[in-house]
Design an enzyme around this catalytic site. Structure first.
Site, PDB file in Angstrom:
ATOM      1  CG  ASP A 133      -2.030  -0.945   1.215  1.00  0.00           C
ATOM      2  OD1 ASP A 133      -2.251  -1.550   0.159  1.00  0.00           O
ATOM      3  OD2 ASP A 133      -2.716  -1.085   2.248  1.00  0.00           O
ATOM      4  NE  ARG A 183      -4.356  -2.690  -4.925  1.00  0.00           N
ATOM      5  CZ  ARG A 183      -4.086  -3.497  -3.891  1.00  0.00           C
ATOM      6  NH1 ARG A 183      -3.649  -3.004  -2.746  1.00  0.00           N
ATOM      7  NH2 ARG A 183      -4.230  -4.806  -4.015  1.00  0.00           N
TER       8      ARG A 183
HETATM    9  P1  FDA Z   1     -14.346   8.875  -5.328  1.00  0.00           P
HETATM   10  O1  FDA Z   1     -13.895   9.191  -3.944  1.00  0.00           O
HETATM   11  O2  FDA Z   1     -14.565   9.999  -6.269  1.00  0.00           O
HETATM   12  O3  FDA Z   1     -15.642   7.993  -5.231  1.00  0.00           O
HETATM   13  C1  FDA Z   1     -16.405   7.600  -6.355  1.00  0.00           C
HETATM   14  C2  FDA Z   1     -17.709   6.995  -5.835  1.00  0.00           C
HETATM   15  O4  FDA Z   1     -17.428   5.786  -5.127  1.00  0.00           O
HETATM   16  C3  FDA Z   1     -18.432   7.851  -4.803  1.00  0.00           C
HETATM   17  O5  FDA Z   1     -19.293   8.775  -5.430  1.00  0.00           O
HETATM   18  C4  FDA Z   1     -19.175   6.825  -3.992  1.00  0.00           C
HETATM   19  O6  FDA Z   1     -20.326   6.383  -4.678  1.00  0.00           O
HETATM   20  C5  FDA Z   1     -18.211   5.679  -3.957  1.00  0.00           C
HETATM   21  N1  FDA Z   1     -17.331   5.739  -2.760  1.00  0.00           N
HETATM   22  C6  FDA Z   1     -16.024   6.065  -2.748  1.00  0.00           C
HETATM   23  N2  FDA Z   1     -15.524   5.967  -1.481  1.00  0.00           N
HETATM   24  C7  FDA Z   1     -16.554   5.590  -0.699  1.00  0.00           C
HETATM   25  C8  FDA Z   1     -16.691   5.318   0.689  1.00  0.00           C
HETATM   26  N3  FDA Z   1     -15.671   5.421   1.536  1.00  0.00           N
HETATM   27  N4  FDA Z   1     -17.901   4.944   1.163  1.00  0.00           N
HETATM   28  C9  FDA Z   1     -18.952   4.817   0.326  1.00  0.00           C
HETATM   29  N5  FDA Z   1     -18.894   5.059  -1.013  1.00  0.00           N
HETATM   30  C10 FDA Z   1     -17.715   5.433  -1.518  1.00  0.00           C
HETATM   31  N6  FDA Z   1      -5.471   5.045  -0.990  1.00  0.00           N
HETATM   32  C11 FDA Z   1      -4.193   5.328  -0.642  1.00  0.00           C
HETATM   33  O7  FDA Z   1      -3.860   6.496  -0.398  1.00  0.00           O
HETATM   34  N7  FDA Z   1      -3.267   4.327  -0.557  1.00  0.00           N
HETATM   35  C12 FDA Z   1      -3.569   3.033  -0.846  1.00  0.00           C
HETATM   36  O8  FDA Z   1      -2.710   2.154  -0.757  1.00  0.00           O
HETATM   37  C13 FDA Z   1      -4.911   2.733  -1.248  1.00  0.00           C
HETATM   38  N8  FDA Z   1      -5.273   1.460  -1.575  1.00  0.00           N
HETATM   39  C14 FDA Z   1      -6.507   1.246  -2.151  1.00  0.00           C
HETATM   40  C15 FDA Z   1      -6.825  -0.012  -2.658  1.00  0.00           C
HETATM   41  C16 FDA Z   1      -8.038  -0.206  -3.302  1.00  0.00           C
HETATM   42  C17 FDA Z   1      -8.345  -1.548  -3.894  1.00  0.00           C
HETATM   43  C18 FDA Z   1      -8.960   0.873  -3.431  1.00  0.00           C
HETATM   44  C19 FDA Z   1     -10.267   0.693  -4.153  1.00  0.00           C
HETATM   45  C20 FDA Z   1      -8.675   2.096  -2.900  1.00  0.00           C
HETATM   46  C21 FDA Z   1      -7.464   2.301  -2.239  1.00  0.00           C
HETATM   47  N9  FDA Z   1      -7.152   3.540  -1.686  1.00  0.00           N
HETATM   48  C22 FDA Z   1      -5.854   3.785  -1.298  1.00  0.00           C
HETATM   49  C23 FDA Z   1      -8.207   4.564  -1.480  1.00  0.00           C
HETATM   50  C24 FDA Z   1      -8.304   5.539  -2.647  1.00  0.00           C
HETATM   51  O9  FDA Z   1      -7.148   6.334  -2.715  1.00  0.00           O
HETATM   52  C25 FDA Z   1      -9.525   6.458  -2.521  1.00  0.00           C
HETATM   53  O10 FDA Z   1      -9.438   7.217  -1.358  1.00  0.00           O
HETATM   54  C26 FDA Z   1     -10.852   5.712  -2.516  1.00  0.00           C
HETATM   55  O11 FDA Z   1     -10.842   4.631  -3.390  1.00  0.00           O
HETATM   56  C27 FDA Z   1     -11.992   6.655  -2.962  1.00  0.00           C
HETATM   57  O12 FDA Z   1     -11.734   7.139  -4.249  1.00  0.00           O
HETATM   58  P2  FDA Z   1     -12.517   6.654  -5.573  1.00  0.00           P
HETATM   59  O13 FDA Z   1     -11.489   6.423  -6.622  1.00  0.00           O
HETATM   60  O14 FDA Z   1     -13.392   5.520  -5.286  1.00  0.00           O
HETATM   61  O15 FDA Z   1     -13.302   7.921  -6.065  1.00  0.00           O
END
Ligand code: FDA
Length: 306
Positions: A133, A183
């Protein structure tokens, strides 16, 4: 503003004590599989009927060597269980280097590397992989150096990059070589303007630029986002660069958009779920609250009904 406040609270001992004592179990359970290996294995078994999994034994910001050693032991027993239960071909593990002591003042980076190496050996023994991560920007260089060191012996070690950081396009170029598992996420930490894009639109545009580099490269892009627009763009780019559905993964967090996860899997795409478990859920949970105001409203209602 709200996001910054919540992410600052994620590092506060006082808030931690209040939240851990509070009646938030149902909300925590949405994002965390449970506190024990048994709970993680049971959740992984259910999910792997149609998706892949990466398991995270929760922990971060370890303050002493004994804690780091205990975490290595926990990962080793988790990996043994995955092997014994016949899950290792569909389940890998994710690790945080700060949980292995990366920030310890004496030899922290070396201790974290040695610890991660032991986890990689245990993963290799059962035939699965490890992804490292990414935490806040002060650790990016050290973490990428550790990934490079680990890859000398374990070329399948995955790296995580964050599109919110201005440097990440360059890191994608460096890491898009043959077999490289990367990732790509947006980034969950509150970063200063000097190193990070601060508006959602800029972070998304950066995500697309990074995706193009990874999809046109020779590694395995792991598209970690719940954002439907970015998922659609990833699928389009994969097609444009001649990738089959086996040549990239879509990844989402346990408890977030579960219907989208199963729907994408039903369309034949490779979907991997990031599945955290353990007692150290506070920091992870606060980052999930910070990502979405609706989670916070639910949290506030629980607080008022106490
Ligand atoms: P965005 O935040 O724009 O969300 C898009 C949509 O997804 C939202 O409108 C909502 O519908 C849904 N959604 C997103 N987050 C949600 C929540 N918490 N609860 C409910 N609904 C939600 N970060 C990091 O800094 N270091 C890391 O190592 C990782 N590792 C990692 C692994 C994996 C497999 C994932 C999916 C994510 C991470 N992250 C991470 C977290 C990542 O950086 C980010 O903060 C979250 O994925 C939210 O961003 P989105 O890309 O989903 O977009």
């Amino acid at each position: 503003m709200l996001r910054s406040t919540l992410l600052a609270a994620a590092r506060s001992g006082v808030v931690r004590a209040a939240v851990e004592a509070g009646p938030f179990e149902p909300l925590v359970q949405r994002f965390v599989a449970g506190t024990t290996v048994d709970a993680a294995i049971a959740a992984a078994r259910t999910i792997t009927t149609d998706r892949l999994v990466t398991v995270d034994h929760l922990g971060e910001d370890t303050t002493d060597r004994a804690q780091a050693d205990a975490l290595v032991a926990a990962y080793r027993s988790l990996l043994r269980r995955l092997g014994d239960e016949g899950l290792a071909d569909r389940v890998e593990v994710s690790v945080k280097l700060s949980a292995f002591g990366q920030r310890l003042p004496r030899d922290g980076e070396k201790i974290a590397l040695d610890s991660a190496r032991q986890v990689c050996e245990a993963a290799a023994a059962v035939g699965t992989t490890v992804t490292v991560d990414m935490e806040d920007h002060t650790t990016t260089d050290a973490t990428l150096t550790t990934v490079r060191d680990l890859r000398l012996d374990f070329p399948w070690v995955g790296a995580v990059l964050q599109s919110q950081l201005r440097r990440t396009e360059g890191d994608c170029r460096d890491l898009a070589g043959p077999g490289s598992r990367v990732r790509l996420c947006k980034g969950a930490y509150d970063e200063p303007e000097s190193v990070a894009y601060r508006s959602a639109a800029e972070v998304d545009l950066s995500y697309v630029r990074c995706l193009k580099i990874l999809m046109s490269g020779r590694g395995l892009p792991m598209v970690a986002t719940h954002d439907p627009r970015l998922v659609a763009i990833a699928r389009h780019l994969a097609q444009r660069y001649g990738r089959s559905v086996r040549d990239y993964e879509l990844q989402m967090l346990y408890g977030v958009r579960p219907n989208a996860q199963t729907d994408l899997a039903a369309r034949g795409l490779q979907v991997r779920v990031y599945l955290p478990y353990g007692t150290e859920w506070f920091g992870y949970f606060m980052r999930r609250l910070a990502e979405r105001p609706a989670n916070l409203a639910f949290f506030a209602r629980s607080l008022m009904s106490r």
